[in-house]
Design an enzyme around this catalytic site. Structure first.
Site, PDB file in Angstrom:
ATOM      1  CE  LYS A  51      -4.103   1.814   1.904  1.00 39.25           C
ATOM      2  NZ  LYS A  51      -4.128   2.504   0.611  1.00 39.25           N
ATOM      3  CG  ASN A 105       3.254   2.524  -4.056  1.00 38.55           C
ATOM      4  OD1 ASN A 105       2.925   3.615  -3.588  1.00 38.55           O
ATOM      5  ND2 ASN A 105       3.063   2.200  -5.318  1.00 38.55           N
ATOM      6  CG  ASN A 132       1.396   6.794  -6.026  1.00 38.09           C
ATOM      7  OD1 ASN A 132       1.159   7.405  -7.069  1.00 38.09           O
ATOM      8  ND2 ASN A 132       0.459   6.449  -5.179  1.00 38.09           N
ATOM      9  CB  CYS A 135      -1.917   8.947  -5.808  1.00 42.15           C
ATOM     10  SG  CYS A 135      -3.455   8.620  -4.949  1.00 42.15           S
ATOM     11  N   GLY A 251      -6.434  -3.718 -15.558  1.00 40.18           N
ATOM     12  CA  GLY A 251      -7.496  -4.629 -15.999  1.00 40.18           C
ATOM     13  C   GLY A 251      -7.077  -6.060 -16.261  1.00 40.18           C
ATOM     14  N   GLY A 272      -4.529  -5.796  -9.860  1.00 44.89           N
ATOM     15  CA  GLY A 272      -5.121  -4.906  -8.865  1.00 44.89           C
ATOM     16  C   GLY A 272      -6.541  -5.292  -8.523  1.00 44.89           C
ATOM     17  CB  THR A 273      -9.734  -4.006  -9.896  1.00 49.96           C
ATOM     18  OG1 THR A 273      -9.257  -2.662  -9.864  1.00 49.96           O
ATOM     19  CG2 THR A 273     -11.202  -4.009  -9.559  1.00 49.96           C
TER      20      THR A 273
END
Lengths: 312, 241
Positions: A51, A105, A132, A135, A251, A272-273
């Site tokens: 995270k 990260n 990152n 964001c 994706g 990810g998702t």
């Protein structure tokens, strides 16, 4: 059970990052220390990107943070995290005890934040960091670095000067020319590019109760299978601008997605998702990829990747 | 090694419409343990994210869930028939911590689901309890309560029950205004309350921080995820918006 044929070495000059499998859990979807371990077989697991960690602890955004859309979701978590000190003290030992490879990260609001985070990562001998710079969910800071090639190059240089490990820069797709950002990161001393971060999105739901209308809306970062075509386009663009290794995301949820991303130049992947739908997806895909390599007579992932890259 | 928490495959062994737009399904699976207040997270092929459902009962390896038809996730569940398979993560979250005290259970609407499981558990332990539930209309009533209110708010009936039944603890599940009301009433009578919260979830296992609420603990404001730290919280600790 290990998956010998998936061993992946991301390499830039003398620096490299070696992982058991090219499939990595994306930042924000795997917690800090692989809290998914109830649900997965860690032996087949590549690595996680933690995270996003900031210098100080952050509580993140107020209000609704999640909005589901067709083929994806919008989030506006706002970088809620425990802060680097608590990460090093509490989370790092857990990662080590579970023997999980990881990428730290990091995110900041100022160049000094990133400089301090880089120093701490260096002192803590963290093998790889992912910066990152993209964001979309915090009011000030990282997205601004991420969209201007000059400031991105400067930021990358500052981090490079303070960190000796493997430096990955995560790019934003919310730009008119991602090639310029990839080149800027390379000039600044990045070892690897990861992309894409979430796309800016706005989810709206208008409801009518028979007498009056009401509206719910969430503005944030769009992710999930709906962004894959955009991610493929961006990875192809980045590959045309640099020879650095690329960790692709956007994706990905099945074997054919991996092939598509390899064909435009990806060297490794982040999921990810899809983790939210199937917590074991990273290991499931690793096993599927390994079986495909073995069944079709390829030596290893490296050979498969090169074959797919050669397709005209 | 058998993991307690897992991604389970279950078989639907019963489906029933129990009130207007409210269905009940029973799922047989290898799940070994679950307590009232915990939930399952169901994979729905027609949605991006899983859908959380409170466990309304768990007996003989059979999980019961209740759901109100609302959107794409519940329309998938509604179409399932006896013999169909279902994929779910369970048992998720922290359930109610049962205390041996005269208990008031308050359920509003579909919030009755975990209350029915809790009542069943308390009955088995011979702990005196009283379940009051509220629904918008007659046709929406889900049975199983000691007292059912139609229209109006369950909160309006609590003073009387707390006094007449000598209530020592309150458990509740329902929409936020009801839970906030429970939290206030428990303060007024200086009795503890445990409330089961609801929020849109992405991961349902505590990693994405999508479903956080604010708690006050030792005078410090902290974030807590409904899915992993909850869904059951002490009413006195929740900070209301």
């Amino acid at each position: 059970m290990g998956l010998e044929n998936l061993k992946t070495i991301l390499k830039n000059n003398e620096r490299s990052f070696e992982i058991k499998s090219p499939i990595i859990g994306a930042s924000g979807t795997y917690g800090y220390d692989c809290e998914f371990s109830d649900f997965i077989n860690l032996d087949c697991f590549g690595a996680i990107s933690t995270k996003g960690i900031t210098l100080e602890k952050r509580l993140g955004n107020e209000g609704e943070r999640i909005f589901e859309v067709q083929g994806g979701m919008i989030n506006r978590i706002g970088l809620e995290n425990v802060g680097i000190e608590a990460f090093i003290k509490e989370k790092l030992p857990i990662l080590k005890s579970k023997n999980i490879d990881f990428i730290l990260n990091i995110a900041g609001s100022t160049i000094e934040d990133y400089e301090k985070l880089a120093k701490i990562a260096d002192e803590s001998k963290i093998k790889a960091i992912e910066v990152n710079v993209s964001c979309p969910n915090v009011k000030s800071g990282c997205l601004e670095f991420g969209l201007n090639p000059d400031s991105l190059e400067q930021l990358t240089k500052t981090i490079r000067n303070n960190y000796k490990g493997f430096l990955i820069v995560k790019l934003s797709p919310n730009t008119s020319d991602i090639k310029l950002l990839a080149k800027a990161a390379e000039s600044g001393g990045a070892d690897c590019i990861s992309a894409i971060n979430t796309l800016r999105g706005l989810g709206i739901k208008v409801e009518f109760d028979g007498t009056k209308f009401s509206k719910k809306s969430v503005k944030g970062g769009l992710s999930g299978s709906c962004i894959k075509p955009c991610a493929l386009y961006m990875i192809e663009e980045i590959r045309s601008a640099t020879n650095l290794p690329i960790i692709a995301m956007g994706g990905i949820s099945k074997l054919s997605d991996l092939f598509e991303f390899m064909s435009v130049g990806a060297d490794a992947f982040q999921i990810g998702t899809a983790n939210f739908i199937k917590p074991s997806i990273c290991t499931d895909l690793a096993i599927e990829l390994s079986n495909f390599i073995e069944k079709n007579g390829f030596k290893n992932f490296e050979e498969l990747k090169n074959k797919i890259k050669e397709i005209k | 090694m058998d993991k307690i928490k897992s991604d389970f495959k279950g078989e639907i062994i019963n489906t029933e419409t129990i009130a207007k737009d409210v269905c009940k399904i029973d799922i047989l699976s290898p799940l070994k343990t679950a307590i009232a207040g915990q939930f399952i997270s169901v994979l729905c092929p027609n949605t991006t994210l899983r859908r959380p459902f409170s466990i309304a009962n768990f007996e003989n390896q059979t999980i019961t869930i209740l759901f109100k038809l609302k959107g794409e996730g519940t329309s998938y569940l509604k179409k399932l028939k006896k013999g169909d398979n279902i994929d779910f993560l369970a048992p998720l979250g922290n359930g109610f911590t049962i205390e041996n005290k005269k208990s008031l259970l308050v359920g509003a609407g579909i919030g009755i689901a975990p209350m029915l499981f809790l009542k069943n558990t308390l009955d088995k332990k011979n702990i005196k309890n009283y379940l009051i539930t509220g629904f918008k209309s007659e046709e929406e009533i889900i049975k199983g309560s000691d007292k059912t209110i139609v229209g109006g708010s369950v909160l309006d009936y609590l003073d009387e029950i707390i006094k007449s039944e000598n209530i020592e603890i309150i458990y509740s599940c329902g929409p936020t205004p009801v839970l906030k009301g429970i939290s206030n009433i428990s303060k007024k009578y200086d009795i503890p309350s445990q409330i089961a919260m609801e929020k849109v979830m992405a991961c349902s296992i505590g990693v994405c921080r999508g479903c956080v609420i604010k708690l006050s603990k030792n005078n410090e404001t902290i974030n807590a995820s409904v899915c992993k730290d909850g869904p059951v919280f002490k009413g006195s600790e929740v900070i209301w918006d």
